[in-house]
Scaffold this motif. Structure first.
Motif, PDB file in Angstrom:
ATOM      1  N   ARG A 135       8.401   4.894   4.797  1.00 43.72           N
ATOM      2  CA  ARG A 135       9.855   4.822   4.684  1.00 43.72           C
ATOM      3  C   ARG A 135      10.342   6.003   3.856  1.00 43.72           C
ATOM      4  O   ARG A 135       9.655   6.426   2.925  1.00 43.72           O
ATOM      5  CB  ARG A 135      10.287   3.507   4.021  1.00 43.72           C
ATOM      6  N   PRO A 136      11.511   6.542   4.171  1.00 45.91           N
ATOM      7  CA  PRO A 136      12.053   7.650   3.368  1.00 45.91           C
ATOM      8  C   PRO A 136      12.276   7.222   1.922  1.00 45.91           C
ATOM      9  O   PRO A 136      12.333   6.028   1.602  1.00 45.91           O
ATOM     10  CB  PRO A 136      13.375   7.970   4.069  1.00 45.91           C
ATOM     11  N   GLU A 137      12.447   8.221   1.046  1.00 43.86           N
ATOM     12  CA  GLU A 137      12.550   7.938  -0.388  1.00 43.86           C
ATOM     13  C   GLU A 137      13.911   7.375  -0.794  1.00 43.86           C
ATOM     14  O   GLU A 137      13.990   6.458  -1.608  1.00 43.86           O
ATOM     15  CB  GLU A 137      12.268   9.208  -1.194  1.00 43.86           C
ATOM     16  N   ALA A 188      18.237   3.539   5.054  1.00 41.86           N
ATOM     17  CA  ALA A 188      19.216   2.845   5.892  1.00 41.86           C
ATOM     18  C   ALA A 188      19.383   3.560   7.229  1.00 41.86           C
ATOM     19  O   ALA A 188      19.519   2.912   8.275  1.00 41.86           O
ATOM     20  CB  ALA A 188      20.556   2.758   5.160  1.00 41.86           C
ATOM     21  N   ARG A 189      19.367   4.886   7.203  1.00 39.25           N
ATOM     22  CA  ARG A 189      19.463   5.645   8.464  1.00 39.25           C
ATOM     23  C   ARG A 189      18.254   5.352   9.356  1.00 39.25           C
ATOM     24  O   ARG A 189      18.394   5.196  10.578  1.00 39.25           O
ATOM     25  CB  ARG A 189      19.533   7.140   8.164  1.00 39.25           C
ATOM     26  N   PHE A 247       0.859  -1.193   0.000  1.00 39.68           N
ATOM     27  CA  PHE A 247       0.000   0.000   0.000  1.00 39.68           C
ATOM     28  C   PHE A 247       0.896   1.244   0.000  1.00 39.68           C
ATOM     29  O   PHE A 247       1.084   1.898   1.035  1.00 39.68           O
ATOM     30  CB  PHE A 247      -0.914  -0.011   1.228  1.00 39.68           C
ATOM     31  N   PRO A 248       1.457   1.580  -1.165  1.00 40.25           N
ATOM     32  CA  PRO A 248       2.492   2.621  -1.221  1.00 40.25           C
ATOM     33  C   PRO A 248       1.987   4.062  -1.235  1.00 40.25           C
ATOM     34  O   PRO A 248       2.804   4.986  -1.235  1.00 40.25           O
ATOM     35  CB  PRO A 248       3.216   2.303  -2.538  1.00 40.25           C
ATOM     36  N   PHE A 255      12.031  12.153   9.906  1.00 40.06           N
ATOM     37  CA  PHE A 255      12.385  12.160   8.488  1.00 40.06           C
ATOM     38  C   PHE A 255      11.402  12.987   7.668  1.00 40.06           C
ATOM     39  O   PHE A 255      11.053  12.615   6.551  1.00 40.06           O
ATOM     40  CB  PHE A 255      12.457  10.726   7.947  1.00 40.06           C
ATOM     41  N   GLY A 256      10.953  14.099   8.226  1.00 39.63           N
ATOM     42  CA  GLY A 256      10.056  14.946   7.459  1.00 39.63           C
ATOM     43  C   GLY A 256       8.940  15.524   8.288  1.00 39.63           C
ATOM     44  O   GLY A 256       9.055  15.671   9.509  1.00 39.63           O
ATOM     45  N   ASP A 257       7.835  15.841   7.611  1.00 44.10           N
ATOM     46  CA  ASP A 257       6.742  16.546   8.275  1.00 44.10           C
ATOM     47  C   ASP A 257       5.621  15.636   8.760  1.00 44.10           C
ATOM     48  O   ASP A 257       4.561  16.100   9.155  1.00 44.10           O
ATOM     49  CB  ASP A 257       6.171  17.620   7.342  1.00 44.10           C
TER      50      ASP A 257
END
Length: 233
Positions: A81-83, A89-90, A75-76, A149-151
């Motif tokens: 997960r980050p792009e 990996a982080r 379900f993308p 990792f973002g907003d």
């Protein structure tokens, strides 16, 4: 449409990670309160008899990391997960540190905190030593702003929040120290996470089930004292 059913117990931080991920992704699902079991029928869907279990139209899945990766792959539309490969990996690096060097460590102290038992002084010393290293590592790695990792929350946020929440309860009780307070920016990040509708839904059921669990186990830990410590932080 794939039918999703989550089996688990609301006291489990790993069950709550999956449940929050389902809500964050906007996926319709059924939540069935289920305890871990070694019964043959349960072992058919959970080989180790553990929770959470996610039942899909293709079969059942266990292990929280595997379940969350499946949800993102299947379900993308709302990825958790980050792009980029490096950012992913982080994120996994953070998840591993939180799981192995924080949550797995404080879990050794659950008997004397949440289960009415006693913890050996040597265990408390060993756990504290590893936590010192893990907290220092997370202080170097985590960059809340407002999320990791973002907003919006991603896998790393969910793993960190639900594991740090239970770990912070243990360290406040056992060592009179707070993981959240020791990592710069984490208090604000926790507040942002608690403001999420997914967190409100998951934690409301957790608190109710947790109080019943503690009472059943004659645990010395008191949730009200933790809530007061948060309000005074």
């Amino acid at each position: 449409m794939t039918v999703l059913r989550l089996l688990g117990y609301p006291v489990s931080n790993y069950v709550n990670i999956v449940r929050a991920a389902l809500i964050e992704k906007g996926l319709e699902h059924e939540f069935l309160v289920t305890r871990s079991s070694q019964e043959p029928t349960f072992l058919q869907i959970s080989p180790l008899g553990k929770i959470p279990v996610l039942e899909t139209s293709e079969g059942a899945l266990t292990e929280t990391v595997a379940i969350l990766d499946y949800l993102d792959d299947a379900f993308p539309d709302v990825p958790l997960r980050p792009e980029t490969p490096f950012a992913r990996a982080r994120a996994r690096q953070i998840i591993n540190i939180v799981q192995v060097y924080v949550e797995a460590q404080v879990r050794q102290l659950f008997p004397g905190v949440f289960m009415g038992g006693e913890n050996l002084a040597t265990t408390e010393v060993a756990v504290r030593s590893m936590l010192d290293r893990a907290i220092a590592a997370l202080a170097r790695l985590l960059e809340p702003g407002p999320f990791l990792f973002g907003d919006r929350p991603m896998q790393a946020d969910l793993f960190t929040f639900y594991n740090i929440d239970i770990a912070d309860r243990v360290t406040r009780f056992t060592y009179a120290r707070s993981i959240v307070e020791e990592i710069g920016g984490l208090a604000q990040w926790c507040a942002a996470m608690r403001a999420r509708p997914s967190t409100g839904t998951v934690m409301a059921e957790f608190e109710t089930s947790f109080e019943a669990y503690l009472a059943a186990h004659c645990a010395p830990y008191r949730p009200d004292e933790y809530k007061r410590s948060l309000s005074n932080a």
